[in-house]
Design an enzyme around this catalytic site. Structure first.
Site, PDB file in Angstrom:
ATOM      1  N   ASN A  60       0.819  -1.209   0.000  1.00 13.82           N
ATOM      2  CA  ASN A  60       0.000   0.000   0.000  1.00 13.82           C
ATOM      3  C   ASN A  60       0.854   1.260   0.000  1.00 13.82           C
ATOM      4  OD1 ASN A  60      -1.921   2.073   0.561  1.00 13.82           O
ATOM      5  ND2 ASN A  60      -3.284   0.561   1.470  1.00 13.82           N
ATOM      6  N   ASP A  61       1.488   1.554   1.128  1.00 18.91           N
ATOM      7  CA  ASP A  61       2.218   2.816   1.267  1.00 18.91           C
ATOM      8  C   ASP A  61       3.407   2.911   0.315  1.00 18.91           C
ATOM      9  OD1 ASP A  61       0.489   3.536   3.377  1.00 18.91           O
ATOM     10  OD2 ASP A  61       1.681   2.355   4.769  1.00 18.91           O
TER      11      ASP A  61
END
Length: 460
Positions: A386-387
């Protein structure tokens, strides 16, 4: 036993330890390296048990009891802890290493009646400080990694100022106590409490994807305390092992800082994430794709790249990802893995998982090579990351991850994201990538989704 023989055994153990740690640098030799290092440390323990002491207190029953208890705990932990919980277990064991060093310092103080020459006392107090910081910091990291401690429960106002103040006070106290050449029990207790407080405030502000940086830093601190403990106890193997672990931990910290675009100062003063606002609001509609449509797209691609993240570890999807690689390569599709340095919860987390599935090390691309490859890739499959793929790091100055180098998917022809839901990642912010024109979502457990994909590919 002759001291010359014992020193010779320690020399052999030291060589084995160096060779073992060197072998850990490559997945193909890591297993043998781990065994060599274990043998070296076992030899060190045996030598320490039989080495002549100035005083013989016949404490072998306590030593053997400690070895047995620790051995049983280690064996049970190694067998029962799942791969997804490996980061917190590493943090926990690292904390115990720091606690051991702190206890060695306390025992030294007691045996010397809290009185000594200034330099010697200063070294012991410094080791006590670092050991307690590594211990309690690792315990906080364990709580955050396991989910038992939430960031909202650990909010400390003016954390940077508080960290700086506590560190300055600790250094001043070490100088004062060392200069005086003695300290009382109450002063030792207060100094220990101060050290524990600093350890808490050091790690508590950490949030988002910064955890691998702190894990590397805590590992370095534990290595340094082991080296100092080797000096205190005149244990040459402990000194060597501590120097190796401490120096490698420092190098890893610098590499993680570079990967996160953080300064070293921000690491030591706990000034992670948290300093910025939530960033821009993310708007748009996510587009879904079915396993059958994705199978057709993959079968007719030339280049496919997998981007693994913590979600792959949670779903234990690394083995089915390897199967996906084998099927697509059987269809003459080039297959690579893009590894972000801080993907997961500890340095090298994704490398460990993929090595477990016999993925060739040559297929793993580091950040720079991966970004070059992604520009020409037909399909990039994001498995639980995600990040590390969040474009806010590039174009949103208000985002808490702004400035962090990411795997850039802006030029990739098609991006497929495997996620359970649209919930944000570990940094707690939404990812604009999910709403881009070239991105589609395949919702569900990553392992089950890829298993469906494999079934579809077999009939394409």
């Amino acid at each position: 036993m002759n001291i010359v023989i014992l020193d010779g055994v320690l020399f052999v153990a030291s060589v084995l330890l160096i060779i073992g740690l060197r072998k850990l640098s490559h997945p193909d030799s890591a297993s043998n390296g781990n065994r060599l290092a274990a043998v070296a440390l076992a030899l060190g323990v045996i030598v320490a048990l039989v080495y002549p002491l100035e005083t013989q207190n016949n404490n072998y029953i306590y030593i053997v009891a400690g070895i047995c208890i620790g051995g049983i705990i280690g064996i049970i932990s190694a067998k029962k802890v799942p791969m997804t919980a490996m980061p917190e277990m590493v943090s926990l064991f690292n904390g115990f290493g720091g606690l051991s060093a702190a206890l060695i310092s306390l025992v030294w103080l007691v045996n010397n009646h809290f009185v000594s020459e200034a330099t010697e006392l200063g070294i012991v107090l410094f080791n006590l400080f670092l050991g307690l910081v590594a211990f309690i910091g690792s315990m906080v990291a364990y709580g955050k990694l396991s989910g038992s401690l939430k960031d909202e429960h650990l909010r400390i106002p003016y954390s940077t100022i508080l960290n700086s103040l506590l560190l300055i006070i600790a250094i001043v106290l070490i100088i004062i106590f060392s200069y005086s050449g003695q300290l009382s029990i109450s002063q030792t207790v207060l100094f220990s409490i101060l050290s524990l407080l600093y350890g808490i405030t050091f790690v508590a502000p950490v949030g988002g994807a910064d955890m691998p940086v702190v894990i590397a830093t805590l590992n370095a601190l534990t290595g340094i305390t082991a080296a100092i403990s080797g000096v205190i106890t005149d244990n040459k193997l402990m000194l060597l092992g501590g120097v190796l672990v401490g120096s490698s931990g420092i190098i890893l910290t610098l590499l993680m800082c570079k990967a996160m675009n953080r300064s070293v100062i921000s690491v030591f003063f706990g000034n992670f994430s948290g300093a910025k606002e939530a960033g821009q609001e993310v708007e748009g509609n996510a587009k879904e794709i079915s396993a059958s449509n994705l199978a057709i797209q993959l079968a007719y691609s030339q280049r496919v790249c997998i981007i693994p993240g913590y979600g792959m570890a949670v779903a234990q999807a690394q083995k089915v990802v390897k199967e996906l690689e084998e099927i697509l390569e059987g269809k003459d599709v080039e297959f690579k893995y893009a590894i972000h340095p801080v993907a997961g919860r500890m340095p090298g987390h994704m490398n460990v998982l993929l090595a477990e599935s016999d993925v060739s090390y040559d297929k793993l691309l580091d950040l720079d090579d991966a970004n070059t490859y992604l520009e020409s890739a037909d399909v990039a499959i994001v498995v639980g990351a995600n990040d590390v793929v969040n474009p806010s790091a590039l174009d949103d100055p208000g985002s808490k991850i702004y400035g962090m180098p990411i795997l850039n998917l802006s030029k990739t022809k098609a991006v497929i994201v495997l996620k359970r839901s649209m919930n944000p990642g570990y940094a707690g912010i939404q990812n604009p990538l999910f709403f881009k024109d070239n991105t589609k979502m395949l919702f569900g457990d990553a392992k089950k989704s890829i298993e469906k994909l494999l079934m579809e590919l077999k009939v394409v």
